[in-house]
Design a protein around this motif. Sequence first.
Motif, PDB file in Angstrom:
ATOM      1  N   PRO A   9     -68.273 113.859  43.339  1.00  0.00           N
ATOM      2  CA  PRO A   9     -67.017 114.192  42.668  1.00  0.00           C
ATOM      3  C   PRO A   9     -65.791 113.525  43.315  1.00  0.00           C
ATOM      4  O   PRO A   9     -64.799 113.262  42.643  1.00  0.00           O
ATOM      5  N   CYS A  10     -65.880 113.230  44.603  1.00  0.00           N
ATOM      6  CA  CYS A  10     -64.755 112.604  45.315  1.00  0.00           C
ATOM      7  C   CYS A  10     -64.508 111.181  44.816  1.00  0.00           C
ATOM      8  O   CYS A  10     -63.393 110.665  44.887  1.00  0.00           O
ATOM      9  N   ALA A  11     -65.598 110.539  44.305  1.00  0.00           N
ATOM     10  CA  ALA A  11     -65.511 109.152  43.863  1.00  0.00           C
ATOM     11  C   ALA A  11     -64.594 108.966  42.659  1.00  0.00           C
ATOM     12  O   ALA A  11     -64.244 107.835  42.318  1.00  0.00           O
ATOM     13  N   ALA A  12     -64.177 110.048  42.032  1.00  0.00           N
ATOM     14  CA  ALA A  12     -63.222 109.932  40.926  1.00  0.00           C
ATOM     15  C   ALA A  12     -61.876 109.415  41.430  1.00  0.00           C
ATOM     16  O   ALA A  12     -61.153 108.739  40.700  1.00  0.00           O
ATOM     17  N   CYS A  13     -61.558 109.715  42.689  1.00  0.00           N
ATOM     18  CA  CYS A  13     -60.258 109.317  43.239  1.00  0.00           C
ATOM     19  C   CYS A  13     -60.354 108.460  44.504  1.00  0.00           C
ATOM     20  O   CYS A  13     -59.374 107.826  44.889  1.00  0.00           O
ATOM     21  N   HIS A  14     -61.506 108.486  45.177  1.00  0.00           N
ATOM     22  CA  HIS A  14     -61.663 107.793  46.458  1.00  0.00           C
ATOM     23  C   HIS A  14     -62.858 106.854  46.437  1.00  0.00           C
ATOM     24  O   HIS A  14     -63.879 107.166  45.824  1.00  0.00           O
ATOM     25  N   THR A  15     -62.733 105.727  47.150  1.00  0.00           N
ATOM     26  CA  THR A  15     -63.866 104.839  47.352  1.00  0.00           C
ATOM     27  C   THR A  15     -64.425 105.080  48.753  1.00  0.00           C
ATOM     28  O   THR A  15     -63.790 105.731  49.586  1.00  0.00           O
ATOM     29  N   THR A  16     -65.598 104.532  48.989  1.00  0.00           N
ATOM     30  CA  THR A  16     -66.192 104.599  50.322  1.00  0.00           C
ATOM     31  C   THR A  16     -65.879 103.329  51.103  1.00  0.00           C
ATOM     32  O   THR A  16     -66.398 103.117  52.191  1.00  0.00           O
ATOM     33  N   SER A  17     -65.017 102.504  50.552  1.00  0.00           N
ATOM     34  CA  SER A  17     -64.578 101.276  51.204  1.00  0.00           C
ATOM     35  C   SER A  17     -63.096 101.430  51.555  1.00  0.00           C
ATOM     36  O   SER A  17     -62.588 102.543  51.613  1.00  0.00           O
ATOM     37  N   LYS A  18     -62.434 100.326  51.742  1.00  0.00           N
ATOM     38  CA  LYS A  18     -60.998 100.366  52.026  1.00  0.00           C
ATOM     39  C   LYS A  18     -60.176 100.184  50.749  1.00  0.00           C
ATOM     40  O   LYS A  18     -58.959 100.173  50.788  1.00  0.00           O
ATOM     41  N   GLU A  19     -60.866 100.055  49.617  1.00  0.00           N
ATOM     42  CA  GLU A  19     -60.186  99.903  48.333  1.00  0.00           C
ATOM     43  C   GLU A  19     -59.513 101.213  47.953  1.00  0.00           C
ATOM     44  O   GLU A  19     -60.088 102.289  48.060  1.00  0.00           O
ATOM     45  N   VAL A  20     -58.288 101.101  47.484  1.00  0.00           N
ATOM     46  CA  VAL A  20     -57.502 102.274  47.102  1.00  0.00           C
ATOM     47  C   VAL A  20     -57.662 102.526  45.609  1.00  0.00           C
ATOM     48  O   VAL A  20     -57.532 101.621  44.803  1.00  0.00           O
ATOM     49  N   LEU A  21     -57.977 103.746  45.251  1.00  0.00           N
ATOM     50  CA  LEU A  21     -57.963 104.172  43.844  1.00  0.00           C
ATOM     51  C   LEU A  21     -56.732 105.070  43.689  1.00  0.00           C
ATOM     52  O   LEU A  21     -55.635 104.700  44.073  1.00  0.00           O
ATOM     53  N   VAL A  22     -56.920 106.259  43.148  1.00  0.00           N
ATOM     54  CA  VAL A  22     -55.828 107.230  43.089  1.00  0.00           C
ATOM     55  C   VAL A  22     -55.488 107.664  44.515  1.00  0.00           C
ATOM     56  O   VAL A  22     -54.338 107.734  44.908  1.00  0.00           O
ATOM     57  N   GLY A  23     -56.525 107.935  45.291  1.00  0.00           N
ATOM     58  CA  GLY A  23     -56.374 108.275  46.705  1.00  0.00           C
ATOM     59  C   GLY A  23     -56.849 107.118  47.556  1.00  0.00           C
ATOM     60  O   GLY A  23     -57.362 106.124  47.049  1.00  0.00           O
ATOM     61  N   PRO A  24     -56.703 107.240  48.852  1.00  0.00           N
ATOM     62  CA  PRO A  24     -57.102 106.138  49.737  1.00  0.00           C
ATOM     63  C   PRO A  24     -58.614 105.952  49.760  1.00  0.00           C
ATOM     64  O   PRO A  24     -59.371 106.898  49.515  1.00  0.00           O
ATOM     65  N   GLY A  25     -59.036 104.720  50.041  1.00  0.00           N
ATOM     66  CA  GLY A  25     -60.436 104.483  50.355  1.00  0.00           C
ATOM     67  C   GLY A  25     -60.705 105.204  51.669  1.00  0.00           C
ATOM     68  O   GLY A  25     -59.856 105.231  52.558  1.00  0.00           O
ATOM     69  N   LEU A  26     -61.854 105.813  51.809  1.00  0.00           N
ATOM     70  CA  LEU A  26     -62.096 106.665  52.970  1.00  0.00           C
ATOM     71  C   LEU A  26     -62.806 105.971  54.125  1.00  0.00           C
ATOM     72  O   LEU A  26     -63.073 106.594  55.143  1.00  0.00           O
TER      73      LEU A  26
END
Length: 147
Positions: free
Chosen positions: A62-79
């Motif tokens: 569910p977190c992937a809707a706003c966050h990536t697991t890389s440094k790419e920024v979506l709605v929220g920061p990449g984690l």
Amino acid sequence: MNRTSAWMFTLLLIALLTACGGNQNAANSSSSQASETLPVALTDTSISSKGDPKRGKERFGPCAACHTTSKEVLVGPGLAGLFSAKGPVLPKGVDYNGMLPNGKERSEANIAEWIRTGGTGRIGYMPEHKLTDQEMADLMAYLRTLK
């Protein structure tokens, strides 16, 4: 020592010194990377040590809707880098000075609190996520794998 021998000795000495200096620079480079000290708050693994990163990866869905697991920024920061000294990559123009959006230091306990309660930061709104202690431990274990 004749001139040819002196010249050869000088070239050999320069080659040896250059090689030694190159190795020393490589050693300094790797030790400077290894010496990147984490703030004490980020060294505490009291939550993630009880978790399973494989289950945490599933929990991340569910977190992937706003966050990536890389440094790419979506709605929220990449984690990626959340638990590194520099922290995650934030959108351009946003700087939390190494802290969380709520002004608290990045630690497992504070990150868990932020995930559970949510809130508003300069990027936007983080909804609350009701996770059990085990689910949170799994998620924290997974987030620690993101580099």
